[in-house]
Design an enzyme around this catalytic site. Structure first.
Site, PDB file in Angstrom:
ATOM      1  CG  HIS A  19     110.853 -16.606  21.958  1.00  0.00           C
ATOM      2  ND1 HIS A  19     111.922 -16.958  22.557  1.00  0.00           N
ATOM      3  CD2 HIS A  19     110.396 -15.986  23.376  1.00  0.00           C
ATOM      4  CE1 HIS A  19     112.215 -17.233  23.740  1.00  0.00           C
ATOM      5  NE2 HIS A  19     111.268 -16.271  24.231  1.00  0.00           N
ATOM      6  CD  GLU A  20     107.876 -13.126  23.504  1.00  0.00           C
ATOM      7  OE1 GLU A  20     107.286 -13.429  24.501  1.00  0.00           O
ATOM      8  OE2 GLU A  20     109.061 -12.714  23.515  1.00  0.00           O
ATOM      9  CG  HIS A  50     107.039 -17.726  26.174  1.00  0.00           C
ATOM     10  ND1 HIS A  50     107.683 -18.645  26.468  1.00  0.00           N
ATOM     11  CD2 HIS A  50     107.963 -16.572  25.668  1.00  0.00           C
ATOM     12  CE1 HIS A  50     109.058 -18.134  26.525  1.00  0.00           C
ATOM     13  NE2 HIS A  50     109.202 -17.144  26.138  1.00  0.00           N
ATOM     14  CD  GLU A  52     112.213 -17.249  27.973  1.00  0.00           C
ATOM     15  OE1 GLU A  52     112.356 -16.861  26.835  1.00  0.00           O
ATOM     16  OE2 GLU A  52     111.225 -16.905  28.518  1.00  0.00           O
ATOM     17  CG  ASP A  96     115.297 -18.420  21.849  1.00  0.00           C
ATOM     18  OD1 ASP A  96     114.628 -17.575  21.877  1.00  0.00           O
ATOM     19  OD2 ASP A  96     116.111 -18.714  22.530  1.00  0.00           O
ATOM     20  CG  HIS A 150     115.596 -15.286  28.873  1.00  0.00           C
ATOM     21  ND1 HIS A 150     115.002 -14.569  30.012  1.00  0.00           N
ATOM     22  CD2 HIS A 150     114.814 -15.227  28.236  1.00  0.00           C
ATOM     23  CE1 HIS A 150     114.036 -13.948  29.879  1.00  0.00           C
ATOM     24  NE2 HIS A 150     113.742 -14.259  28.462  1.00  0.00           N
ATOM     25  NE  ARG A 159     117.244 -16.081  24.093  1.00  0.00           N
ATOM     26  CZ  ARG A 159     116.330 -15.435  24.288  1.00  0.00           C
ATOM     27  NH1 ARG A 159     116.782 -14.472  25.174  1.00  0.00           N
ATOM     28  NH2 ARG A 159     115.197 -15.497  23.773  1.00  0.00           N
TER      29      ARG A 159
HETATM   30 ZN   LIG Z   1     110.561 -16.027  26.039  1.00  0.00          ZN
END
Ligand SMILES: [Zn+2]
Length: 210
Positions: A48-49, A52, A109, A113, A172, A178
Site C-alpha cells: 500500500h505504501e 502511494h 487510499e 489497498d 481513507h 478497505r
Molecule cells: Zn495510504
C-alpha cells in the site's frame, strides 16, 4: 511518527516508506505466524505504501523527490481511466441508506489497498515457489489465511457518527470497505473461497489498476 505508533507512511520528498516499531507486531506482523498471515497483513500495508509513490499524488514526484512529471501522457491517462472504475466502486458503498462514500475522495487510499493486496499476494506466491506446500490451519488454506489476515488486521468497528464524519473528509475508506473493496476485485479471492457467481464478494465489473 513515534516508535510506538501503529501506522505507516510514504513520503514523496524522500521517496521513503516508513514502518515504526508499533506496527511491526501482531496483528500486522508476527514472527510465529505463517507467511500467508504476515503477507496478508504487513505485506499488504507495505505494498500500500509503495503504491502511494505511484498514485495520483505520489506520481507527481520523481525518484529524487522533485515535483516533476515523469509519466508518459498515455500512462497517466490510462491510470486515470482505471482509477475511474475504483471511484465508481466506492461511490456505491453505502454506510446507511442515502449516504455513501465519495469515490474521488478515497481514490488514492483505495488504490493503495488494492495494489497492496495484489502485490503482497503475488509476493506470497513467489515466496512459496519450490517449497513444500504450507499446512492448512484451522481449516484455512494458505490463500484463505492471506485474505482472512487482511480482514483481521484492517477491519475494525467504527461508530456511525464517526463514519458519517469520515466519508466527508477522510481520504481513507471505512475499514469494512478497505477489506471488501480490494478483495472483491481479486479473482484470487473468489477462487480461494469458491465463491458462487454473483455472491457479495464477486463483482460483475472487476477493477484493475496495477
Ligand atoms: Zn495510504
Amino acid at each position: 511518527m513515534t516508535p510506538a505508533a501503529s501506522d505507516a507512511y510514504y513520503n514523496p520528498l524522500l521517496n521513503e516508506i516508513v514502518f515504526p516499531a508499533g506496527i511491526l507486531q501482531p496483528p500486522a506482523f508476527d514472527l510465529a505466524a505463517t507467511d500467508a498471515v504476515n503477507y496478508g497483513a504487513i505485506g499488504v500495508v507495505i505494498g500500500h505504501e509503495i503504491s502511494h509513490g505511484f498514485d495520483d499524488q505520489g506520481a507527481k514526484f520523481d525518484a529524487q523527490g522533485r515535483l516533476e512529471n515523469w509519466w508518459t501522457a498515455a500512462d497517466l491517462a490510462e491510470f486515470r481511466r482505471r482509477g475511474q472504475c475504483v471511484v465508481e466502486q466506492f461511490d456505491g458503498y453505502f454506510i446507511e441508506p442515502g449516504l455513501h462514500h465519495n469515490g474521488k475522495l478515497v481514490l488514492g487510499e483505495a488504490i493503495g489497498d488494492f495494489a497492496g493486496a495484489r502485490i503482497a499476494y503475488r509476493a506470497l506466491q513467489r515466496a512459496q515457489q519450490g517449497r513444500p506446500r504450507p499446512p492448512t490451519i484451522d481449516g484455512l488454506t494458505p490463500d484463505q489465511q492471506f485474505f482472512v489476515s487482511w480482514g483481521q488486521f484492517r477491519g475494525d468497528a467504527i461508530r456511525m457518527e464517526t463514519q458519517r464524519l469520515m466519508i466527508q473528509g477522510d481520504p481513507h475508506p471505512i475499514a469494512r470497505f478497505r477489506v471488501i473493496g480490494p478483495l472483491s476485485n481479486m479473482v484470487e479471492f473468489e477462487k480461494a473461497f469458491s465463491c458462487p457467481a454473483r455472491s457479495p464478494m464477486t463483482r460483475p465489473v472487476r477493477c484493475e489498476v496495477w
